[in-house]
Write a protein that holds these residues in place. Structure first.
Motif, short mmCIF file in Angstrom:
data_model
loop_
_atom_site.label_atom_id
_atom_site.label_comp_id
_atom_site.label_asym_id
_atom_site.label_seq_id
_atom_site.Cartn_x
_atom_site.Cartn_y
_atom_site.Cartn_z
N ASP A 112 43.18 39.81 34.19
CA ASP A 112 42.09 40.78 33.95
C ASP A 112 40.73 40.08 34.00
OD1 ASP A 112 43.98 42.76 33.62
OD2 ASP A 112 43.96 42.67 31.43
N LEU A 113 40.66 38.86 33.48
CA LEU A 113 39.41 38.11 33.51
C LEU A 113 38.98 37.82 34.94
CD1 LEU A 113 37.20 36.50 31.97
CD2 LEU A 113 38.75 34.53 32.03
N ILE A 114 39.93 37.39 35.77
CA ILE A 114 39.63 37.11 37.17
C ILE A 114 39.14 38.37 37.87
CG2 ILE A 114 40.58 36.34 39.37
CD1 ILE A 114 40.33 34.13 37.27
N ILE A 115 39.79 39.48 37.60
CA ILE A 115 39.38 40.75 38.22
C ILE A 115 37.96 41.13 37.80
CG2 ILE A 115 39.84 43.24 38.24
CD1 ILE A 115 42.84 42.53 38.05
N SER A 116 37.61 40.83 36.54
CA SER A 116 36.24 41.14 36.07
C SER A 116 35.21 40.27 36.79
CB SER A 116 36.14 40.96 34.56
OG SER A 116 36.16 39.58 34.19
N PHE A 117 35.54 39.01 37.07
CA PHE A 117 34.64 38.16 37.85
C PHE A 117 34.41 38.76 39.24
CE2 PHE A 117 36.26 34.24 35.34
CZ PHE A 117 35.27 34.40 34.40
N LYS A 118 35.51 39.19 39.86
CA LYS A 118 35.41 39.76 41.21
C LYS A 118 34.57 41.03 41.20
CE LYS A 118 39.09 40.07 43.66
NZ LYS A 118 40.48 40.39 44.04
N ARG A 150 31.07 40.15 40.82
CA ARG A 150 30.63 39.18 41.85
C ARG A 150 29.83 38.04 41.21
NH1 ARG A 150 31.23 40.95 47.07
NH2 ARG A 150 31.81 43.15 47.31
N ASN A 151 30.32 37.59 40.09
CA ASN A 151 29.67 36.52 39.35
C ASN A 151 30.74 35.56 38.87
OD1 ASN A 151 27.64 35.07 38.09
ND2 ASN A 151 27.67 36.32 36.23
N TYR A 152 30.73 34.31 39.37
CA TYR A 152 31.82 33.39 39.12
C TYR A 152 31.32 32.12 38.41
CZ TYR A 152 33.45 36.33 42.94
OH TYR A 152 33.76 37.41 43.73
N PRO A 153 32.11 31.60 37.47
CA PRO A 153 31.70 30.35 36.81
C PRO A 153 31.79 29.17 37.76
CG PRO A 153 33.93 30.96 36.17
CD PRO A 153 33.41 32.09 36.99
N SER A 173 45.53 36.79 42.11
CA SER A 173 44.16 37.14 41.76
C SER A 173 43.21 35.96 41.94
CB SER A 173 44.10 37.63 40.30
OG SER A 173 44.82 38.82 40.14
N VAL A 174 43.66 34.76 41.54
CA VAL A 174 42.81 33.58 41.66
C VAL A 174 42.56 33.26 43.14
CG1 VAL A 174 42.68 31.09 41.27
CG2 VAL A 174 43.50 32.58 39.45
N VAL A 175 43.60 33.30 43.94
CA VAL A 175 43.45 32.99 45.36
C VAL A 175 42.50 33.96 46.04
CG1 VAL A 175 44.68 32.97 47.58
CG2 VAL A 175 45.66 31.79 45.61
N SER A 176 42.49 35.22 45.58
CA SER A 176 41.59 36.20 46.19
C SER A 176 40.13 35.91 45.88
CB SER A 176 41.95 37.60 45.70
OG SER A 176 41.66 37.76 44.32
#
Length: 361
Positions: free
Chosen positions: A196-202, A205-208, A239-242
């Protein structure tokens, strides 16, 4: 134009090669070994001068050089966990569990060649200057976040930070103004929370810049199902790979390495620690969190292909090996370890960042 350059190069080669060889052969015929050495040296010299006229040769030399560089980097990354521990009683006459713990990298030749180092606070601050670091997971992730802050913050600030960071099952955020680093701790005890956290980054459109995450302990205790854990890890991997730049030529979801137009975060996975069943502090934990189950969870992690070692996107911070080597004197509850274990994990992570960003201090 290129053909003419090649002809001139060959003509120069004949002059440079055969005239000195003929002179050497005339004067040094009684010393064949010296003659052979002179001929070999001249041939190599001509080869170096001809290389620019043959693009394929230049490309081959560059490729070989690159392979050597990447092999060296990969080899050093694989040796990051070659750590040696020194655990000694604080008082030789005491039978208490108060022990001094220290660690260093192995002194073996391959490890020494990698030039790993414990970063001073100033060096760590320079490396993380202006970065957004996200640490997500369970209590192990919280301890990782604590040790990272312990390295870059002034000692006087750590007591208040620890009190806020360790509020039960809560998130935490801090900005280290001196270096412009922002750290977010996200309470995410299950792999589904991490997805869910990765999806929220996507979505935002804001990534650490650096993402450190891990899960497993809560799943072991509350679900006790390695197969289900493996499924959730495979979903997390997708999700991470995407998030990452993908190579269409590979025909599979493999992250692109090298120069890319999309900024890719540095990704780390916090491994499950060594569990000492007899020391676990509740009957439920001792009943469910067995060595057999831990091995099954480790197998599920490996088969999920989430980790770099299995062609995945995340580099393992192997808390299991670090805690195992530190030993029983480094834990009070058989699950959470002394700060030195997580300190070692932080320095392993920082050295990995140096390697991946081609930096040296």
């Amino acid at each position: 134009m290129m053909f003419g350059a090649v002809q001139l190069g060959l003509l120069a080669a004949c002059v440079v090669l055969f005239v000195p060889m003929g002179m050497a052969g005339w004067h040094l015929s009684r010393n064949k070994m010296l003659f052979f050495s002179g001929a070999l040296f001249i041939t190599l010299a001509v080869g170096v001068h001809l290389t620019p006229y043959f693009p394929s040769i230049s490309d081959l030399a560059t490729s070989v050089s690159n392979i050597v560089v990447f092999d060296s980097r990969d080899s050093c990354v694989s040796r990051l966990h070659d750590v040696v521990w020194d655990v000694k009683p604080l008082n030789a006459n005491s039978s208490s569990l108060n022990y001094a713990k220290s660690w260093r990298w192995s002194s073996s030749r391959p490890v020494v060649a990698c030039e790993f180092q414990k970063l001073a606070p100033s060096d760590a601050s320079d490396l993380l200057n202006g970065s957004w670091v996200v640490v997500a997971g369970d209590s192990q992730a919280r301890l990782i976040a604590l040790e990272l802050l312990n390295l870059v913050l002034e000692p006087g600030r750590m007591e208040s930070v620890k009190a806020d960071l360790f509020k039960r099952h809560s998130d935490y955020q801090i900005v280290v103004d001196e270096i412009g680093m922002k750290l977010d701790f996200i309470w995410a005890p299950y792999a589904t929370n991490l997805t869910d956290l990765i999806i929220s980054f996507k979505r935002k459109r804001n990534y650490p810049d650096v993402l450190v995450m891990g899960s497993g302990l809560w799943h072991m205790l509350h679900f006790t199902n390695a197969s289900n854990y493996g499924i959730s890890l495979r979903q997390l991997r997708s999700s991470v790979v995407s998030l990452l730049p993908i190579s269409p030529e590979l025909g599979e979801d493999v992250p692109v390495t090298g120069s890319v137009s999309v900024r890719s975060p540095h990704l780390f996975w916090i491994g499950i620690p060594t569990l000492i069943n007899s020391m676990l502090n509740t009957e439920e934990k001792r009943e469910k969190m067995t060595d057999t189950l831990r091995v099954a969870y480790d197998t599920a992690l490996r088969r999920s292909k989430l980790l770099r070692q299995s062609n995945g996107p995340l580099l393992l911070l192997d808390v299991q090996s670090l805690s195992w080597n530190c030993g029983v004197r480094c834990t009070e509850d058989g699950m959470h370890y002394d700060g030195a274990v997580y300190e070692a994990a932080i320095h392993i992570m920082l050295n990995a960042l140096l390697i991946e960003s081609h930096q040296k201090l």
